[in-house]
Design an enzyme around this catalytic site. Structure first.
Site, PDB file in Angstrom:
ATOM      1  N   GLN A   1      33.136  -0.762 -10.132  1.00 44.38           N
ATOM      2  CA  GLN A   1      34.505  -0.345  -9.859  1.00 44.38           C
ATOM      3  C   GLN A   1      35.206   0.126 -11.122  1.00 44.38           C
ATOM      4  O   GLN A   1      35.990   1.073 -11.102  1.00 44.38           O
ATOM      5  CB  GLN A   1      35.294  -1.499  -9.225  1.00 44.38           C
ATOM      6  CG  GLN A   1      36.707  -1.152  -8.832  1.00 44.38           C
ATOM      7  CD  GLN A   1      36.781  -0.065  -7.774  1.00 44.38           C
ATOM      8  OE1 GLN A   1      35.848   0.106  -6.978  1.00 44.38           O
ATOM      9  NE2 GLN A   1      37.867   0.683  -7.743  1.00 44.38           N
ATOM     10  N   GLU A   2      34.921  -0.515 -12.243  1.00 48.03           N
ATOM     11  CA  GLU A   2      35.589  -0.174 -13.498  1.00 48.03           C
ATOM     12  C   GLU A   2      35.114   1.164 -14.064  1.00 48.03           C
ATOM     13  O   GLU A   2      35.930   1.991 -14.484  1.00 48.03           O
ATOM     14  CB  GLU A   2      35.344  -1.280 -14.537  1.00 48.03           C
ATOM     15  CG  GLU A   2      36.119  -2.561 -14.289  1.00 48.03           C
ATOM     16  CD  GLU A   2      37.606  -2.418 -14.592  1.00 48.03           C
ATOM     17  OE1 GLU A   2      37.992  -1.429 -15.237  1.00 48.03           O
ATOM     18  OE2 GLU A   2      38.380  -3.297 -14.170  1.00 48.03           O
ATOM     19  N   SER A   3      33.807   1.367 -14.109  1.00 47.35           N
ATOM     20  CA  SER A   3      33.277   2.523 -14.846  1.00 47.35           C
ATOM     21  C   SER A   3      32.228   3.318 -14.107  1.00 47.35           C
ATOM     22  O   SER A   3      31.731   4.319 -14.645  1.00 47.35           O
ATOM     23  CB  SER A   3      32.664   2.036 -16.165  1.00 47.35           C
ATOM     24  OG  SER A   3      31.499   1.262 -15.900  1.00 47.35           O
TER      25      SER A   3
ATOM     26  N   TYR B   1      41.529  -1.927  -5.658  1.00 46.47           N
ATOM     27  CA  TYR B   1      40.536  -2.454  -6.600  1.00 46.47           C
ATOM     28  C   TYR B   1      39.929  -3.749  -6.064  1.00 46.47           C
ATOM     29  O   TYR B   1      38.698  -3.920  -6.040  1.00 46.47           O
ATOM     30  CB  TYR B   1      41.224  -2.691  -7.945  1.00 46.47           C
ATOM     31  CG  TYR B   1      40.341  -3.244  -9.038  1.00 46.47           C
ATOM     32  CD1 TYR B   1      39.722  -2.402  -9.941  1.00 46.47           C
ATOM     33  CD2 TYR B   1      40.145  -4.626  -9.178  1.00 46.47           C
ATOM     34  CE1 TYR B   1      38.919  -2.909 -10.959  1.00 46.47           C
ATOM     35  CE2 TYR B   1      39.346  -5.135 -10.186  1.00 46.47           C
ATOM     36  CZ  TYR B   1      38.740  -4.270 -11.078  1.00 46.47           C
ATOM     37  OH  TYR B   1      37.943  -4.778 -12.072  1.00 46.47           O
TER      38      TYR B   1
END
Length: 640
Positions: A502-504, A610
């Site tokens: 999810q972050e990168s 998120y």
């Protein structure tokens, strides 16, 4: 005589030696791919340093290299300001399939515009949505004698709710000096600007009012800045069309700040002003929705409502757990919205809460429980059944893959990645994927994964709508780093990987606008704080791009958040994204709420999505790693 392949740096030096001597390579010489890559880098260096002869010799030596067209591109780019039309057209013809070719063409035209080279610009102009180029074209028409056509086209560019590029200023100034701007046009743009909350543009527009609409423009600006003023008497008390615009805008703005005041003012204005049915409905919906968000639901709802209003009312009812109203408003949505997984899950929840053990609730959840989606996973959990991935069957067709690898865009993309030019490599994939078949898209994504470009494999799979090719969209990457960190911190590996994805999207070189780095998107101060707590050396920003370092520090940070928030993953994920201060406030405000409701009512949409995506990703990685995870554990069902 045919030369054997060379290896090592000596091969590059030998090739360069031939070129520096001005000699051609021996006929039939085989230059290995790695040496071609080095020679390609050298060629670009020659170009940037102004060593034209050396560049041309290297370009000749690389004629059969997939990136030879990019050497032509960089060469043309280096002389874009002085290139002849014939040379530019020749480049465009020869390399029409390069994604950078249209970009270069637009830059070329903008250079002409900046130099007032109007005849050439008109000769080579191509239709575009780029407002800067459109303004340059109209300026060119004006300068070359077709002023009437230019002035006629200006309103479409001027009447927008945002500021236009500087290149448009001379055109707009000429249009205004010519008397073409009317107060009606300025009034329309003022409304657009304030709807977009472009206050600076709105203040600028005030100067263009010198007739009957001048006081109304000022009034519109004033109620935007101070919505409470619409409750007081003003020039909008007169029933005129402009007054109705001011009132409608002011009431909508006030409703977001003080729903009760907006409702009281709106009741008065409905009696005193002749609003159209559509305008009255829009304002009424804004007021009723604001009242509902404040906990005051209408005793009787309007017969006709918009889809957005129905969804807003369902959201408002959900926020206060008014389950009867949730069900009623979901039922009033258009069928396509009502059938959305989100609303089907919440319809089941509403039915279950308002009709204990409702059979319809069970059937509603059963209809979505097999979906590989956050709400499908929640529905399955509610039914006590296992979640499912429903992944597509594995494919293996060497013929399709072999054909794909012969495509010039694919060869260029792979080589661009190999030489470190990720921007142009992404452009190649982005332009190519829509032209591929579904099977070709699958092998394109797999190819990106195999060369180590994991985040691009995800991007291709998403762009190519390979929704069910789960292994491509959720790759198991950097396994050693995640396994080690999971062992050190006790954070479940599926949860760690879901956060990283999810972050990168598993891009170890990712850097956000907020200056967060690497796979777990760590800010340097956060990483330093985590390292100090763990007794580790503080990392530099550069070291945060190392997957092992980044994952360990991100995992340690996540472990601390889990400890602080009683091992509740949704709360820890929210804090990882939005910060602990905000989450602490949201927890206080949400005390006693069911966890799924708390997630659904997180004030920041980014954080809300998120958390949902991380929880869904945890389910997927739990399956892929054969380490099943609960959607929500027994301790995660409610905010204490």
């Amino acid at each position: 005589m045919r030369y054997l392949p060379w290896s090592g740096r000596s091969a590059v030096l030998l090739v360069l030696g031939y070129l520096l001597l001005g000699a051609a390579l021996p006929a039939g010489a085989i230059v290995p791919q790695e040496q071609k890559r080095e020679l390609y880098r050298q060629a670009i260096g020659h170009l940037h340093a102004g060593r034209a002869p050396a560049f041309r010799q290297a370009r000749t030596a690389l004629d059969d290299y997939p990136l030879a067209p990019y050497l032509d591109y960089y060469e043309v780019e280096s002389r874009l300001g002085r290139i002849s039309d014939a040379d530019m057209l020749a480049f465009q013809s020869r390399h029409a399939d390069l994604p950078v070719t249209p970009l270069l063409h637009r830059r070329w035209l903008k250079m002409m515009g900046a130099r007032n080279d109007w005849a050439r610009l008109l000769a080579h102009y191509q239709e575009t949505a780029d407002p800067e180029l459109r303004c340059y074209r109209l300026r060119a028409l004006q300068a070359t004698g077709d002023r009437a056509a230019a002035m006629e086209a200006v309103p479409e560019l001027w009447t927008v709710g945002r500021s236009q590029p500087k290149a448009c200023d001379p055109l707009f100034e000429s249009w205004i000096r010519g008397g073409h701007l009317t107060e009606t046009m300025a009034w329309e743009r003022m409304q657009l600007a304030l709807r977009a909350d472009q206050r600076q543009l709105a203040r600028y527009l005030l100067r263009f009012f010198d007739g009957p609409l001048k006081p109304w423009a000022r009034a519109l600006y004033d109620v935007h800045v101070d919505p409470q003023s619409v409750s007081r008497r003003g020039i909008w008390s007169r029933d005129e069309s402009a007054a109705r615009v001011v009132i409608a805008h002011g009431i909508r703005r006030l409703a977001a700040q003080n729903a009760a005041a907006a409702s009281a003012a709106w009741q008065r204005y409905q009696d005193s002003h002749a609003f159209s049915d559509e305008a009255a409905r829009e304002v009424s919906e804004a007021v009723v929705l604001a009242m509902a968000r404040a906990g005051d639901f209408p005793s009787r709802a309007p017969a006709l409502v918009s889809a957005g209003f129905a969804e807003g009312m369902a959201d408002a009812a959900l926020a206060v757990e008014n389950w009867k109203a949730v069900a009623e408003w979901i039922e009033r949505m258009p069928q396509d919205r009502r059938n959305d997984l989100r609303w089907q899950y919440w319809l089941g929840r509403a039915l279950q809460q308002s009709q204990l053990q409702s059979e319809r609730a069970t059937q509603t959840w059963k209809a979505i429980a097999d979906e590989r989606h956050y709400y499908g996973f929640l529905a399955a959990s509610r039914l006590g059944q296992p979640t499912r991935l429903n992944a597509a069957a594995e494919r293996n067709d060497p013929t399709i893959r072999a054909r794909l690898e012969t495509l010039p865009p694919v060869q260029r993309a792979l080589e661009l990645y190999a030489v470190g030019d990720l921007v142009n490599a992404r452009r190649e994939w982005f332009a190519l994927v829509p032209r591929l078949t579904t099977d070709e898209r699958f092998y394109a994504a797999r190819l990106a994964n195999e060369i180590g470009w994991v985040n691009q494999g995800i991007a291709i799979a998403n762009q190519g709508e390979l929704r069910d090719d789960v292994a491509l969209r959720f790759p198991v990457a950097y396994t050693d780093a995640f396994l080690r960190t999971s062992q050190i911190t006790s954070v479940p590996k599926p949860f760690l990987m879901a956060v990283a994805r999810q972050e990168s999207a598993f891009d170890p070189k990712a850097r956000s606008h907020a200056n967060a780095h690497g796979l777990m998107q760590l800010l340097t101060p956060t990483a330093s704080h985590v390292a100090r707590r763990a007794g580790l050396a503080e990392p530099t920003a550069f070291q945060l791009y190392d997957p092992a370092t980044n994952v360990e520090l991100g995992g340690r940070h996540l472990a601390r958040l889990l400890e602080r928030y009683e091992n509740r993953r949704p709360v820890a994920a929210a804090a990882y994204n939005a910060g602990e201060g905000r989450v602490d406030r949201w927890l206080r405000n949400g005390a006693g709420r069911p966890m799924d409701v708390w997630i659904e009512t997180i004030p920041f949409r980014e954080t809300r999505d998120y958390v949902k995506n991380v929880l869904a990703g945890t389910q997927v990685y739990g399956h892929l790693l054969q380490s099943p995870q609960p959607v929500l554990g027994p301790h995660e069902t409610q905010i204490n």
